[in-house]
Design a protein around this motif. Sequence first.
Motif, mmCIF file in Angstrom:
data_model
loop_
_atom_site.group_PDB
_atom_site.id
_atom_site.type_symbol
_atom_site.label_atom_id
_atom_site.label_comp_id
_atom_site.label_asym_id
_atom_site.label_seq_id
_atom_site.Cartn_x
_atom_site.Cartn_y
_atom_site.Cartn_z
ATOM 1 N N ASN A 132 0.825 -1.208 0.000
ATOM 2 C CA ASN A 132 0.000 0.000 0.000
ATOM 3 C C ASN A 132 0.861 1.261 0.000
ATOM 4 O O ASN A 132 0.548 2.244 -0.662
ATOM 5 C CB ASN A 132 -0.958 0.000 1.190
ATOM 6 C CG ASN A 132 -2.034 -1.053 1.068
ATOM 7 O OD1 ASN A 132 -2.407 -1.450 -0.037
ATOM 8 N ND2 ASN A 132 -2.538 -1.527 2.201
ATOM 9 N N MET A 133 1.957 1.226 0.744
ATOM 10 C CA MET A 133 2.856 2.371 0.791
ATOM 11 C C MET A 133 3.529 2.585 -0.566
ATOM 12 O O MET A 133 3.674 3.718 -1.028
ATOM 13 C CB MET A 133 3.920 2.173 1.875
ATOM 14 C CG MET A 133 3.370 2.199 3.286
ATOM 15 S SD MET A 133 4.623 1.778 4.515
ATOM 16 C CE MET A 133 5.536 3.303 4.573
ATOM 17 N N LEU A 134 3.931 1.497 -1.211
ATOM 18 C CA LEU A 134 4.604 1.603 -2.504
ATOM 19 C C LEU A 134 3.670 2.152 -3.581
ATOM 20 O O LEU A 134 4.106 2.852 -4.498
ATOM 21 C CB LEU A 134 5.147 0.235 -2.936
ATOM 22 C CG LEU A 134 6.325 -0.283 -2.125
ATOM 23 C CD1 LEU A 134 6.579 -1.755 -2.413
ATOM 24 C CD2 LEU A 134 7.577 0.535 -2.404
ATOM 25 N N GLU A 135 2.396 1.855 -3.487
ATOM 26 C CA GLU A 135 1.423 2.341 -4.474
ATOM 27 C C GLU A 135 0.975 3.769 -4.182
ATOM 28 O O GLU A 135 0.368 4.404 -5.035
ATOM 29 C CB GLU A 135 0.211 1.411 -4.526
ATOM 30 C CG GLU A 135 0.521 0.070 -5.152
ATOM 31 C CD GLU A 135 -0.670 -0.878 -5.184
ATOM 32 O OE1 GLU A 135 -1.604 -0.688 -4.381
ATOM 33 O OE2 GLU A 135 -0.650 -1.798 -6.007
ATOM 34 N N ASP A 136 1.255 4.288 -2.998
ATOM 35 C CA ASP A 136 0.848 5.635 -2.603
ATOM 36 C C ASP A 136 1.928 6.644 -2.994
ATOM 37 O O ASP A 136 3.018 6.654 -2.426
ATOM 38 C CB ASP A 136 0.617 5.667 -1.079
ATOM 39 C CG ASP A 136 0.145 7.016 -0.576
ATOM 40 O OD1 ASP A 136 -0.038 7.944 -1.390
ATOM 41 O OD2 ASP A 136 -0.061 7.123 0.648
ATOM 42 N N SER A 169 3.506 -8.126 -8.344
ATOM 43 C CA SER A 169 2.244 -7.388 -8.349
ATOM 44 C C SER A 169 2.416 -6.015 -8.989
ATOM 45 O O SER A 169 1.586 -5.589 -9.793
ATOM 46 C CB SER A 169 1.700 -7.232 -6.931
ATOM 47 O OG SER A 169 1.298 -8.475 -6.421
ATOM 48 N N LEU A 170 3.505 -5.312 -8.645
ATOM 49 C CA LEU A 170 3.760 -4.001 -9.235
ATOM 50 C C LEU A 170 4.016 -4.118 -10.734
ATOM 51 O O LEU A 170 3.546 -3.284 -11.516
ATOM 52 C CB LEU A 170 4.936 -3.312 -8.535
ATOM 53 C CG LEU A 170 4.700 -2.882 -7.088
ATOM 54 C CD1 LEU A 170 5.993 -2.368 -6.456
ATOM 55 C CD2 LEU A 170 3.600 -1.846 -6.993
ATOM 56 N N GLU A 171 4.749 -5.164 -11.151
ATOM 57 C CA GLU A 171 4.983 -5.387 -12.579
ATOM 58 C C GLU A 171 3.665 -5.628 -13.309
ATOM 59 O O GLU A 171 3.453 -5.128 -14.420
ATOM 60 C CB GLU A 171 5.934 -6.572 -12.802
ATOM 61 C CG GLU A 171 7.366 -6.283 -12.432
ATOM 62 C CD GLU A 171 8.285 -7.489 -12.487
ATOM 63 O OE1 GLU A 171 9.506 -7.291 -12.445
ATOM 64 O OE2 GLU A 171 7.785 -8.641 -12.570
#
Length: 173
Positions: free
Chosen positions: A15-19, A51-53
């Motif tokens: 969640n932090m990485l996507e924010d 997931s990010l990829e």
Amino acid sequence: MKLYELTGQFLELMNMLEDAECDEQMIMDTLEGIDFEIEEKADGYAKIIKSLESNIKGLDTESERLINRKKVLENRIKWLKQNLEMCMRVTGKKKFTTDLFSFNIQKNGGKRKLVIDVDVEKVPKEYRIEQPDAIDGDSIREYLKENGLEGQDGSLNCEFAHLDPQGESLRIR
């Protein structure tokens, strides 16, 4: 879309990485606070990376769709302008004004297009620009691989060039 089920600290990290508002120091503190064995930590990292990829692939697909849509709209605008210009020329009205817009067919600005009708050698020298030599990097790489001296760091050297050592990076499959 989530490829892997993330729980606990790894879900918080994701969640932090996507924010976009979350700063790198907070992310680093969370990373340091995850208390697992290296194998478990690596699995968690890999799940997040995958997931990010996957998210990036989805964004790329959407970006491509939007770019294609933009091209369609640009082509439609071009077609409409060409059609309107043709109608104006046929009716002989090259300039007029309505309550909303002004219409005018006029010459384009800037320099006129120059077309050279002969081979470059047939154009007088005073109208030509000499070009500097260019480096053939592929030939030099081949020469270094065949004749270069290997340095202690893995580089290949000769009197006029060198190849740096090959880099390394993490691969997750």
